[in-house]
Design an enzyme around this catalytic site. Structure first.
Site: not given
Ligand SMILES: NC(=O)c1ccc[n+]([C@@H]2O[C@H](COP(=O)([O-])OP(=O)(O)OC[C@H]3O[C@@H](n4cnc5c(N)ncnc54)[C@H](OP(=O)(O)O)[C@@H]3O)[C@@H](O)[C@H]2O)c1
Length: 260
Positions: A28, A31, A80, A106, A173, A177, A206
């Site tokens: 991932g 972005r 993935v 990620n 979720y 995790k 975040i």
């Molecule tokens: N945002 C928060 O506040 C927060 C808080 C705690 C933990 N987290 C964790 O931090 C990590 C990143 O979160 P984020 O908010 O930055 O991003 P996100 O919105 O969860 O997604 C990031 C990328 O993941 C890719 N993705 C999703 N499913 C996929 C798959 N099956 N195969 C390949 N790529 C895939 C998507 O790719 P495409 O665009 O190419 O489809 C997307 O661009 C995650 O594990 C999330 O659970 C986030």
């Protein structure tokens, strides 16, 4: 990715064990946090594999920007949660670079809904995205990573992952995790003899998250602000460093005191 561009991205520099030879794969990675990790690792001299599922344009633009700064990047499309895609991706890493030093798991989709309204499809999707993906990517990458003396695997969790507690509206979720944390610890023990460390790094909320308990950080985050990418990247640098070779199976919460 087209062959010509891929070839361009595997230009080699430095001695065999120099940092500029090290290869990192970020799932991932096109972005948001994933892209920030790719940029950061490229800046630290890693050759970066940018995994994406649908964001091809962003992945290729990120790769171009990394190459523009003298780095190396290989965007690669793979879902993935699908074993066949993951195998293709790791095969490609092997053919292009012959090594893999760092794997950052990620990917992890979020779902907020009371259990009574969660469909079976949503249940399976969230488990596959947060848990199965870590299993598939790690298992498939291990044979290549074990050839290196000091592999590093990181799993992006979320701050409450270590808590055995009720998680209303967020149970699927949370349990995915928490499952990924148990997977992290189990892998840490199994891979220690191979010199590979496995740790979980867990953000609180975040800054750009679409779903927040409140738009005002000070309502619930003791530090009074949302998590910035820099907060996570500093911790990541340490866990990927040589000095952290004895640190494995850890859960590193980076949340400004939230959910600890
Ligand atoms: N945002 C928060 O506040 C927060 C808080 C705690 C933990 N987290 C964790 O931090 C990590 C990143 O979160 P984020 O908010 O930055 O991003 P996100 O919105 O969860 O997604 C990031 C990328 O993941 C890719 N993705 C999703 N499913 C996929 C798959 N099956 N195969 C390949 N790529 C895939 C998507 O790719 P495409 O665009 O190419 O489809 C997307 O661009 C995650 O594990 C999330 O659970 C986030």
């Amino acid at each position: 990715m087209r062959k010509t561009a891929a070839k361009k991205s595997v230009r080699r520099t430095g001695s065999p064990d120099s940092k500029s030879e090290r290869v990192a794969l970020v799932t991932g990675g096109a972005r948001k946090l994933g892209a920030s990790i790719c940029r950061h690792l490229a800046g630290r001299g890693y050759r970066v594999v940018i995994n994406y599922r649908t964001s091809r344009v962003q992945a290729e633009s990120l790769a171009r920007s990394i190459r523009g700064k003298g780095g190396e990047a290989l965007p690669f499309r793979a879902d993935v949660t699908r074993e066949r895609d993951v195998k293709r991706m790791i095969d490609r890493v092997k053919r292009s670079f012959g090594r893999l030093d760092v794997l950052i798991n990620n990917v992890g989709d979020y779902l907020e809904k009371p259990l009574a309204r969660v469909s079976t499809e949503e249940w399976e999707e969230i488990l596959r995205s947060n848990l199965t993906s870590v299993f598939l990517c790690t298992k498939t990458a291990l044979p290549l990573m074990r050839k290196r003396p000091a592999g590093r695997i990181l799993v992006v969790g979320y701050a409450p992952a270590g808590k055995l507690a009720a998680s209303p509206r967020c149970a699927v979720y949370h349990l995915a995790k928490t499952g990924a944390l148990i997977l992290t610890k189990s892998l840490a023990v199994e891979e220690a003899p191979h010199g590979i460390t496995v740790n979980m790094i867990s953000p609180g909320t975040i800054f750009n998250s679409v779903k927040k308990p409140s738009d005002t950080a000070s309502d619930y985050i003791p530090a009074g602000r949302f998590c910035r990418y820099a907060d996570l990247l500093g911790m990541m640098d340490y866990l990927l460093s040589e000095e952290a070779g004895y640190v494995t199976g850890g859960h590193f919460v980076v949340s400004g005191g939230y959910a600890i």
